[in-house]
Every structure is written in structure tokens, then in C-alpha cells.
Design an enzyme around this catalytic site. Structure first.
Site, PDB file in Angstrom:
ATOM      1  N   HIS A   1       0.876  -1.183   0.000  1.00  0.00           N
ATOM      2  CA  HIS A   1       0.000   0.000   0.000  1.00  0.00           C
ATOM      3  C   HIS A   1       0.912   1.232   0.000  1.00  0.00           C
ATOM      4  O   HIS A   1       2.004   1.195   0.563  1.00  0.00           O
ATOM      5  CB  HIS A   1      -0.832  -0.055   1.276  1.00  0.00           C
ATOM      6  CG  HIS A   1      -1.923   0.963   1.369  1.00  0.00           C
ATOM      7  ND1 HIS A   1      -1.692   2.267   1.699  1.00  0.00           N
ATOM      8  CD2 HIS A   1      -3.268   0.862   1.192  1.00  0.00           C
ATOM      9  CE1 HIS A   1      -2.845   2.933   1.731  1.00  0.00           C
ATOM     10  NE2 HIS A   1      -3.825   2.096   1.430  1.00  0.00           N
TER      11      HIS A   1
ATOM     12  N   LYS B   1     -10.584  -0.383  10.403  1.00  0.00           N
ATOM     13  CA  LYS B   1     -10.754  -1.606   9.605  1.00  0.00           C
ATOM     14  C   LYS B   1     -11.075  -2.812  10.483  1.00  0.00           C
ATOM     15  O   LYS B   1     -11.251  -3.928  10.005  1.00  0.00           O
ATOM     16  CB  LYS B   1      -9.489  -1.889   8.790  1.00  0.00           C
ATOM     17  CG  LYS B   1      -9.225  -0.850   7.696  1.00  0.00           C
ATOM     18  CD  LYS B   1      -7.959  -1.190   6.952  1.00  0.00           C
ATOM     19  CE  LYS B   1      -7.371  -0.016   6.206  1.00  0.00           C
ATOM     20  NZ  LYS B   1      -8.072   0.327   4.968  1.00  0.00           N
TER      21      LYS B   1
ATOM     22  N   CYS C   1      -4.758   2.426  -3.660  1.00  0.00           N
ATOM     23  CA  CYS C   1      -3.515   2.971  -3.080  1.00  0.00           C
ATOM     24  C   CYS C   1      -2.353   2.001  -3.252  1.00  0.00           C
ATOM     25  O   CYS C   1      -1.538   1.819  -2.330  1.00  0.00           O
ATOM     26  CB  CYS C   1      -3.689   3.325  -1.603  1.00  0.00           C
ATOM     27  SG  CYS C   1      -5.021   4.463  -1.308  1.00  0.00           S
TER      28      CYS C   1
ATOM     29  N   GLN D   1      -4.408  -4.924   7.084  1.00  0.00           N
ATOM     30  CA  GLN D   1      -5.391  -5.917   6.635  1.00  0.00           C
ATOM     31  C   GLN D   1      -5.307  -7.219   7.420  1.00  0.00           C
ATOM     32  O   GLN D   1      -6.133  -8.116   7.205  1.00  0.00           O
ATOM     33  CB  GLN D   1      -5.199  -6.214   5.130  1.00  0.00           C
ATOM     34  CG  GLN D   1      -5.433  -5.022   4.224  1.00  0.00           C
ATOM     35  CD  GLN D   1      -6.886  -4.539   4.215  1.00  0.00           C
ATOM     36  OE1 GLN D   1      -7.808  -5.241   4.632  1.00  0.00           O
ATOM     37  NE2 GLN D   1      -7.091  -3.327   3.737  1.00  0.00           N
TER      38      GLN D   1
ATOM     39  N   ASP E   1       3.180  -4.034   8.119  1.00  0.00           N
ATOM     40  CA  ASP E   1       1.926  -3.331   7.873  1.00  0.00           C
ATOM     41  C   ASP E   1       0.800  -4.329   8.144  1.00  0.00           C
ATOM     42  O   ASP E   1       0.552  -5.231   7.346  1.00  0.00           O
ATOM     43  CB  ASP E   1       1.899  -2.818   6.432  1.00  0.00           C
ATOM     44  CG  ASP E   1       0.553  -2.205   6.052  1.00  0.00           C
ATOM     45  OD1 ASP E   1      -0.410  -2.316   6.832  1.00  0.00           O
ATOM     46  OD2 ASP E   1       0.472  -1.634   4.945  1.00  0.00           O
TER      47      ASP E   1
HETATM   48  N1  PMP Z   1      -1.813  -0.643   4.457  1.00  0.00           N
HETATM   49  C1  PMP Z   1      -2.770  -1.427   3.945  1.00  0.00           C
HETATM   50  C2  PMP Z   1      -2.398  -2.816   3.511  1.00  0.00           C
HETATM   51  C3  PMP Z   1      -4.069  -0.963   3.823  1.00  0.00           C
HETATM   52  O1  PMP Z   1      -5.013  -1.744   3.297  1.00  0.00           O
HETATM   53  C4  PMP Z   1      -4.376   0.346   4.259  1.00  0.00           C
HETATM   54  C5  PMP Z   1      -5.786   0.906   4.161  1.00  0.00           C
HETATM   55  N2  PMP Z   1      -6.347   0.778   2.876  1.00  0.00           N
HETATM   56  C6  PMP Z   1      -3.355   1.132   4.791  1.00  0.00           C
HETATM   57  C7  PMP Z   1      -2.086   0.601   4.875  1.00  0.00           C
HETATM   58  C8  PMP Z   1      -3.577   2.527   5.267  1.00  0.00           C
HETATM   59  O2  PMP Z   1      -4.437   2.574   6.344  1.00  0.00           O
HETATM   60  P1  PMP Z   1      -5.012   3.964   6.876  1.00  0.00           P
HETATM   61  O3  PMP Z   1      -5.597   4.660   5.686  1.00  0.00           O
HETATM   62  O4  PMP Z   1      -6.060   3.565   7.862  1.00  0.00           O
HETATM   63  O5  PMP Z   1      -3.891   4.724   7.472  1.00  0.00           O
END
Ligand code: PMP
Length: 406
Positions: free
Chosen positions: A123, A226, A364, A203, A200
Site C-alpha cells: 500500500h 478496519k 492505493c 489488513q 503493515d
Molecule cells: N496498508 C494497507 C495494507 C491498507 O489496506 C491500508 C488501508 N487501505 C493502509 C495501509 C492505510 O491505512 P489507513 O488509511 O487507515 O492509514
């Protein structure tokens, strides 16, 4: 007694909504999850009964607020197997947590010529902070390349990690491919070379039992929203020695030990890394979410999510004109796909008109989409309140979309 999934659905008030005359089928939990009554009530109750700033005053409300806030920290610490709740830093979310590591630890310890290892499936939140750190410190960003099915081979990791590697930053579960990465094994390889392992968990923490010791992580980042919690709250967990060694990123109230006109010293953990008034209600809501997930059991949550992810993959794969991305199994609770000749945004539009919420876009993860050779995909993602019937709906609406655009 185990509760059935029907009971669970009743805990989520939003699921009674109708969208364009259809029952809402919410298949966008990888973007953000829905919230159960208990989380909504915890936040409501805090504001109605105990609202005050934390850590600052001795009055009753301030003490209640502080207790609730620190209880939430202890719940999170237990939930991820942290040694002490001082290792749990509340942030705004995964993005902030990863940026804090890159700034607070990276700027201090990464030297010119050091290497930072990531993968193309990251991401943007787990890529851009490292790009920026590499630029600031004249370090080298290196990529572990993916297998054709979007998995990571340990041999490839061995090829890339070496004595110059300072940081390995990988997601446990990909938000597009659904790949579940062998983080424990990768952490071991990183540690053999003296590198720090950043995970990270955006998920994964919502979807599987997490034990930072078993993961071998040095830092773990995740988001409350999430995992049934509110937005604007997240966690940076780090091994205590690393959090102690790193510099604060936010300077100001509550993070100091002593201040004179020219200089300041820092408070103990976790305050050192939580400058300013925190998201108190958010943390309390996250604590309630942790309670809710713990009551279901994270083993149950994981089995349910992976079963839905794998079933969705199989069902979509069997439909003509559908491309499905990532490995068949094991996989997380999501599936990204494209319908031949139909733009994902149009797909999402038809889904919405049928009351089904899915996401379309680059998620993203533009370098990953470049690797897949597409500009965007549709994505359906699942959580505790989804059922096999929702996957039937997913497949039916795909058929409808194909007929509509034919
Ligand atoms: N890493 C991953 C794998 C994600 O799926 C996400 C959220 N889509 C993020 C980071 C970023 O999370 P946040 O927008 O809550 O900071």
C-alpha cells in the site's frame, strides 16, 4: 455459547439500511469496516459521562477518561501479544504509524548506503514513507519481486536481504491480492542480517490472531477503523528498546519530562510518542472493538474471512470474462477482479444500484497495479457480518453487469 452470524449481523445497525431499494450488501470492509452497537455505545457513553482530557488533571472525569483510555491500551496490548501496554502507541492509523517509524527511527538510524526492502504489493502507506526516508538519508530502496500469482518466495527474500539491509517493511496481508505473506520467516531472515522488521498489519490485525512475538515483528502498524473501531485511531506497536531509542516526531504537550527555555527532555513511553491531546474517544471505541472481536474469537474471524475470500475467488474464477487477482488460497477476506471490457468504476456503479458496496480504483497500490498490468480493479472485501449469501449476490450482480454492458 457461540453466536451465529445472523446474531452478529444484528449488532451492526447500518446493515438494516436499504440502498436504492435493495438490502445493503457491504463488501468494502478492506476500505473501512462497519461498527457494532457496542463500539458506537462506548464512544457515546464516554462523551455523555466521562469526557475530559487524559493524563492532565486530578478531577473525577479526568481520572475516568484516563482509566478508559489506558484500559483501551491494555486491551490492544493483549490483543496483539505485546509484552507491555507501554509498547502500544496510539496514532491516527496505519499511515501515521508507518510515517512515525520512518521519521522517528529511520531518520536517526538509517545511514547513507543502507538498504530498505519493500515489495511491489505494498500500500502507498508502506511505500512512500520509505521512498522519502531513502531520499532523506541517501539509502537504497530495494524490492522483493513477486511470484506470478502474487505471492512472495523466501528464496527471493534471501536474494534481496543482505548485510546492508536496515529495514524490511512488508504487509502481512495485501489489500489487493489477498496474499498472506510469511512474515515470521521473513522476520527471521531480516534479523539474521541485523535488519528491523516493520509489518503493515492494516489488513491482517482485523482478520487473524496477531502475536507480535510469533510474527517476529519489531514494529507493527494497524488502523482501528478496519477492525470495527472508529476512524482516526490506530496503533504503532514497537519493541520497547526500539521505541525507547527512537526520536519523537510530534513535539508539544504531554510528551515531555522537563522543559526549559532552550531545551526539553522526553517523557517515558508511551507518552513520548503521543504528543498533544490524543483521540480519546477513538481509543475507547477501539478498545470496545477489540472486546467485540475477542468475544467472537480471532480464530473464528480468521477462518470465516479466509473461507469467504477463497470461496469468492473460486466462484468468480468460474465466471467467463472475469479476471481474478492473487493466489487462490490461502488468501485474506477479499478478492480483486476485473470484468473484460468494462471499467471497474462502471462495475462499481452497477453494484451500487443493486445495493452492493464494492470498491473500484487503484487501492492505493499503483506499483502493484502496474505489475498486474491494469490501471484499476474492482474489489469485494468481507468481514464478520458477511455470509455466503453475499457472495451469491456478488456473482449475480457480476452477471447482471455483464448483461448490462453487452
Ligand atoms: N496498508 C494497507 C495494507 C491498507 O489496506 C491500508 C488501508 N487501505 C493502509 C495501509 C492505510 O491505512 P489507513 O488509511 O487507515 O492509514
Amino acid at each position: 455459547m457461540t453466536r451465529t452470524l445472523v446474531d452478529i449481523r444484528q449488532d451492526f445497525p447500518i446493515l438494516t439500511r436499504e440502498i436504492h431499494g435493495h438490502r445493503l450488501v457491504y463488501l468494502d470492509s478492506a476500505a473501512t469496516s462497519q461498527k457494532p452497537e457496542s463500539v458506537i455505545q462506548a464512544i457515546d457513553h464516554y462523551y455523555r459521562h466521562s469526557n475530559a482530557n487524559v493524563l492532565r488533571s486530578v478531577h473525577t472525569l479526568a481520572e475516568e477518561a484516563t482509566t478508559l483510555y489506558e484500559d483501551a491500551r491494555r486491551k490492544v496490548a493483549r490483543f496483539i501479544g505485546a509484552k507491555t501496554s507501554q509498547e502500544v502507541i496510539f496514532t491516527r492509523g496505519t499511515t501515521e504509524s508507518l510515517n512515525v517509524v520512518a521519521r522517528g527511527w529511520g531518520d536517526k538510524f538509517v545511514q547513507p548506503g543502507d538498504e530498505i526492502v519493500v515489495s511491489p504489493m505494498e500500500h502507498h502507506s508502506n511505500l512512500i514513507p520509505w521512498q522519502q526516508l531513502a531520499q532523506r538519508r541517501q539509502a537504497v530502496l530495494r524490492f522483493v519481486e513477486l511470484n506470478g500469482d502474487g505471492t512472495i518466495a523466501l528464496d527471493e527474500v534471501r536474494r534481496v536481504i543482505n548485510a546492508k539491509t536496515k529495514i524490511v517493511a512488508l504487509s502481512r496481508i495485501s489489500n489487493v491480492l489477498g496474499t498472506i505473506n510469511p512474515i515470521a520467516e521473513i522476520s527471521a531472515l531480516a534479523h539474521q542480517q541485523g535488519a528491523v522488521m516493520v509489518v503493515d498489519g492494516a489488513q491482517s490485525v482485523p482478520h487473524e490472531p496477531t502475536d507480535v512475538k510469533r510474527l517476529g515483528a519489531d514494529f507493527l502498524a494497524f488502523s482501528g477503523h478496519k477492525m470495527l473501531g472508529p476512524t482516526g485511531i490506530g496503533v504503532l506497536w514497537g519493541r520497547r528498546e526500539l521505541l525507547d531509542a527512537m526520536d519523537p516526531v510530534l513535539f508539544g504537550g504531554e510528551m515531555i519530562a522537563y522543559v526549559d527555555r532552550e531545551t526539553a527532555t522526553w517523557a517515558e513511553l508511551p507518552a513520548k510518542l503521543e504528543g498533544g491531546t490524543p483521540n480519546i474517544a477513538g481509543a475507547i471505541g477501539l478498545g470496545a472493538a477489540v472486546d467485540y472481536l475477542t468475544a467472537i474469537g480471532m480464530d473464528v474471524v480468521a477462518a470465516h474471512g479466509q473461507a469467504l475470500g477463497e470461496l469468492a475467488y473460486q466462484r468468480l474464477k468460474a465466471v467467463g470474462g472475469v479476471t481474478v487477482y492473487g493466489p487462490p488460497a490461502p488468501r485474506g477476506a477479499l478478492v480483486a477482479f476485473n470484468l473484460e471490457g468494462i471499467h471497474p468504476h462502471d462495475v462499481a456503479q452497477v453494484f451500487d444500484s443493486n445495493g452492493v458496496a464494492i470498491r473500484a480504483g487503484h487501492h492505493c497500490a499503483q506499483p502493484l497495479l502496474a505489475w498486474l498490468g491494469v490501471g484499476s480493479t474492482a474489489r469485494a472485501s468481507f468481514y464478520v457480518y458477511n455470509t455466503e449469501a453475499d457472495i451469491d449476490t456478488l456473482v449475480e450482480v457480476i452477471g447482471e453487469t455483464q448483461r448490462y454492458f453487452r
